[in-house]
Design an enzyme around this catalytic site. Structure first.
Site, PDB file in Angstrom:
ATOM      1  N   ASP A 157      19.716 -61.188  17.306  1.00  0.00           N
ATOM      2  CA  ASP A 157      20.564 -60.133  16.741  1.00  0.00           C
ATOM      3  C   ASP A 157      20.602 -60.214  15.226  1.00  0.00           C
ATOM      4  O   ASP A 157      21.669 -60.157  14.605  1.00  0.00           O
ATOM      5  CB  ASP A 157      21.985 -60.211  17.331  1.00  0.00           C
ATOM      6  CG  ASP A 157      22.758 -58.911  17.134  1.00  0.00           C
ATOM      7  OD1 ASP A 157      23.955 -58.866  17.476  1.00  0.00           O
ATOM      8  OD2 ASP A 157      22.164 -57.945  16.595  1.00  0.00           O
ATOM      9  N   ARG A 161      24.893 -56.664   9.590  1.00  0.00           N
ATOM     10  CA  ARG A 161      26.295 -56.862  10.022  1.00  0.00           C
ATOM     11  C   ARG A 161      26.581 -58.315  10.384  1.00  0.00           C
ATOM     12  O   ARG A 161      27.732 -58.737  10.395  1.00  0.00           O
ATOM     13  CB  ARG A 161      26.612 -55.953  11.214  1.00  0.00           C
ATOM     14  CG  ARG A 161      25.846 -56.318  12.464  1.00  0.00           C
ATOM     15  CD  ARG A 161      26.122 -55.453  13.678  1.00  0.00           C
ATOM     16  NE  ARG A 161      25.096 -55.697  14.690  1.00  0.00           N
ATOM     17  CZ  ARG A 161      23.938 -55.045  14.729  1.00  0.00           C
ATOM     18  NH1 ARG A 161      23.696 -54.084  13.845  1.00  0.00           N
ATOM     19  NH2 ARG A 161      23.011 -55.332  15.633  1.00  0.00           N
ATOM     20  N   ASN A 162      25.521 -59.069  10.722  1.00  0.00           N
ATOM     21  CA  ASN A 162      25.711 -60.458  11.152  1.00  0.00           C
ATOM     22  C   ASN A 162      25.443 -61.470  10.047  1.00  0.00           C
ATOM     23  O   ASN A 162      25.346 -62.663  10.313  1.00  0.00           O
ATOM     24  CB  ASN A 162      24.802 -60.748  12.357  1.00  0.00           C
ATOM     25  CG  ASN A 162      25.264 -60.013  13.600  1.00  0.00           C
ATOM     26  OD1 ASN A 162      26.454 -59.743  13.746  1.00  0.00           O
ATOM     27  ND2 ASN A 162      24.334 -59.663  14.459  1.00  0.00           N
ATOM     28  N   ASP A 178      26.381 -65.092  12.456  1.00  0.00           N
ATOM     29  CA  ASP A 178      26.993 -64.778  13.734  1.00  0.00           C
ATOM     30  C   ASP A 178      26.044 -65.137  14.868  1.00  0.00           C
ATOM     31  O   ASP A 178      24.981 -64.529  15.005  1.00  0.00           O
ATOM     32  CB  ASP A 178      27.363 -63.286  13.830  1.00  0.00           C
ATOM     33  CG  ASP A 178      28.373 -63.073  14.949  1.00  0.00           C
ATOM     34  OD1 ASP A 178      29.408 -62.433  14.706  1.00  0.00           O
ATOM     35  OD2 ASP A 178      28.133 -63.591  16.050  1.00  0.00           O
TER      36      ASP A 178
HETATM   37  C1  LIG Z   1      36.325 -56.565  -0.270  1.00  0.00           C
HETATM   38  N1  LIG Z   1      36.638 -57.647   0.647  1.00  0.00           N
HETATM   39  C2  LIG Z   1      35.839 -58.836   0.356  1.00  0.00           C
HETATM   40  C3  LIG Z   1      36.248 -59.981   1.265  1.00  0.00           C
HETATM   41  N2  LIG Z   1      36.167 -59.568   2.650  1.00  0.00           N
HETATM   42  C4  LIG Z   1      35.864 -60.518   3.640  1.00  0.00           C
HETATM   43  C5  LIG Z   1      35.705 -60.147   4.985  1.00  0.00           C
HETATM   44  C6  LIG Z   1      35.366 -61.097   5.960  1.00  0.00           C
HETATM   45  C7  LIG Z   1      35.178 -62.432   5.595  1.00  0.00           C
HETATM   46  C8  LIG Z   1      34.769 -63.423   6.638  1.00  0.00           C
HETATM   47  O1  LIG Z   1      34.885 -63.142   7.820  1.00  0.00           O
HETATM   48  N3  LIG Z   1      34.268 -64.607   6.192  1.00  0.00           N
HETATM   49  C9  LIG Z   1      33.754 -65.635   6.979  1.00  0.00           C
HETATM   50  N4  LIG Z   1      33.535 -66.860   6.462  1.00  0.00           N
HETATM   51  N5  LIG Z   1      33.013 -67.651   7.445  1.00  0.00           N
HETATM   52  C10 LIG Z   1      32.894 -66.928   8.573  1.00  0.00           C
HETATM   53  C11 LIG Z   1      33.348 -65.674   8.320  1.00  0.00           C
HETATM   54  C12 LIG Z   1      33.201 -64.901   9.476  1.00  0.00           C
HETATM   55  N6  LIG Z   1      32.631 -65.664  10.449  1.00  0.00           N
HETATM   56  C13 LIG Z   1      32.222 -65.274  11.702  1.00  0.00           C
HETATM   57  O2  LIG Z   1      31.701 -66.059  12.464  1.00  0.00           O
HETATM   58  C14 LIG Z   1      32.376 -63.821  12.101  1.00  0.00           C
HETATM   59  O3  LIG Z   1      32.130 -63.678  13.494  1.00  0.00           O
HETATM   60  C15 LIG Z   1      31.403 -62.942  11.365  1.00  0.00           C
HETATM   61  C16 LIG Z   1      30.053 -63.328  11.297  1.00  0.00           C
HETATM   62  C17 LIG Z   1      29.171 -62.479  10.612  1.00  0.00           C
HETATM   63  C18 LIG Z   1      29.628 -61.273  10.025  1.00  0.00           C
HETATM   64  C19 LIG Z   1      30.969 -60.918  10.129  1.00  0.00           C
HETATM   65  C20 LIG Z   1      31.861 -61.759  10.815  1.00  0.00           C
HETATM   66  C21 LIG Z   1      32.427 -67.042   9.948  1.00  0.00           C
HETATM   67  C22 LIG Z   1      35.347 -62.804   4.260  1.00  0.00           C
HETATM   68  C23 LIG Z   1      35.683 -61.869   3.293  1.00  0.00           C
HETATM   69  C24 LIG Z   1      36.814 -58.319   3.030  1.00  0.00           C
HETATM   70  C25 LIG Z   1      36.459 -57.210   2.038  1.00  0.00           C
END
Ligand SMILES: CN1CCN(c2ccc(C(=O)Nc3n[nH]c4c3C=[N+](C(=O)[C@H](O)c3ccccc3)C4)cc2)CC1
Length: 315
Positions: A157, A161-162, A178
């Site tokens: 995958d 997005r991942n 992911d």
């Molecule tokens: C403007 N702002 C900037 C900051 N923003 C964020 C939005 C989301 C994140 C976030 O999920 N960070 C993560 N760090 N480590 C892991 C994460 C997710 N994980 C996972 O395992 C999740 O399953 C995953 C994996 C891949 C992609 C997405 C989610 C492990 C950080 C900042 C919001 C918008």
């Protein structure tokens, strides 16, 4: 799922590191996953010289089904196998009680597709990111994928997005993040084929969605679509086409159009990734060499990523 064999057959001895729950503080919700939430948190004295470590904590709702529990455990075991700067790190787990946690390195820039879409400037369709920055993101993920390929792990995958970014600034690093076996069933990126698994059809080669054959060359195909995502700044692939349209289109030889004004050297890599014969598709080592050539080529570096104008699609 052969990836499970990958884990149980080869690495039974590797234990997950159980972290005492009282060392962990969850601060804010970062996102809603397919089977749980992801929180920002901090880990107290994980090791001598680090007092408080910012982390991401993936949670599994306490009342989850058995399969979700297995998938959750599997994700932690899979991530723990890899040690590479372009693959998200697993610091440990809290599995002895509910709710179960997977503790991962915190990537503060969010996911790659959102970042690409946010980087478009309104109106004039220019782009706030240089070709060099986009190529570096592409190379980061190619390096992460090469590590998985070396470990004979098929991701299945690979998609923007991942992937996650350490930050949104120019020093950003992209990582594959992911490994969840479960899919966001509400996302149009996935298609329920034959009432079974949710498949990311638009990122899959014909042999995968027709015959269920998955190899590292499956990931190469998906990576080619990820390249297309990067250089269209996060468009939905095959704009205006449904998943079943795409299955027929791709199975009969149809392919994504490289982004308009995309330099030939770059388009060629995408087209190579989408060869109908899996063996002919490039390995990730070859992809990295080809991308390094792009980084040396002024014709590529000076091209301007102009947004394609797709009339009716979720661009
Ligand atoms: C403007 N702002 C900037 C900051 N923003 C964020 C939005 C989301 C994140 C976030 O999920 N960070 C993560 N760090 N480590 C892991 C994460 C997710 N994980 C996972 O395992 C999740 O399953 C995953 C994996 C891949 C992609 C997405 C989610 C492990 C950080 C900042 C919001 C918008």
């Amino acid at each position: 799922n052969p990836n499970y064999d990958f884990i149980t057959a080869k690495y039974p001895e590797q234990q997950l590191r159980e972290i005492p729950r009282n060392k962990l503080t969850l601060t804010r919700l970062l996102g809603q996953g397919a089977f749980g939430e992801v929180y920002e948190g901090s880990l107290k004295n994980l090791c001598a010289n680090v007092k408080e470590l910012p982390v991401a904590v993936k949670t599994l709702p306490a009342l989850s089904m058995d399969q979700a529990e297995k998938d959750f455990l599997m994700e932690a075991v899979i991530i723990s196998k890899f040690m590479h700067k372009n693959v998200v790190k697993c610091l440990g787990v809290c599995f002895e009680e509910h709710p179960r946690y997977i503790i991962l390195e915190l990537l503060e820039g969010g996911d790659l597709r959102t970042f690409l879409r946010d980087s478009r400037t309104k109106g004039d369709h220019a782009c706030t990111l240089s070709m060099e920055e986009l190529l570096k993101l592409a190379l980061d993920i190619a390096n992460g994928c090469r590590h998985l390929e070396e470990k004979h792990f098929v991701h299945r995958d690979v998609a923007a997005r991942n992937c996650l970014l350490t930050s949104r600034g120019p020093e950003r690093i992209a990582k594959i993040a992911d490994f969840g076996m479960s899919r966001d069933i509400y996302s149009s990126d996935y298609y329920r084929k034959g009432g079974k698994a949710m498949l990311p059809i638009k990122w899959m080669p014909p042999e995968a969605f027709l015959d269920g054959v998955f190899t590292s060359k499956t990931d190469t195909w998906s990576y080619g679509v990820l390249l297309w995502e990067i250089f269209t700044l996060g468009y939905m692939p095959y704009p205006g086409q449904t998943n079943s349209d795409v299955m027929h289109f791709v199975a009969s030889g149809g392919r994504l159009d490289p982004p308009d004004k995309c330099p030939a050297r770059l388009s060629k890599i995408m087209i190579m990734c989408w060869n109908s014969v899996a063996d002919i598709r490039p390995s990730f080592s070859e992809i990295i060499e080809l991308l390094d050539m792009c980084l040396q080529d002024d014709e590529v570096l000076n091209a301007n990523v102009s947004l394609c104008h797709y009339p009716m699609s979720d661009c």
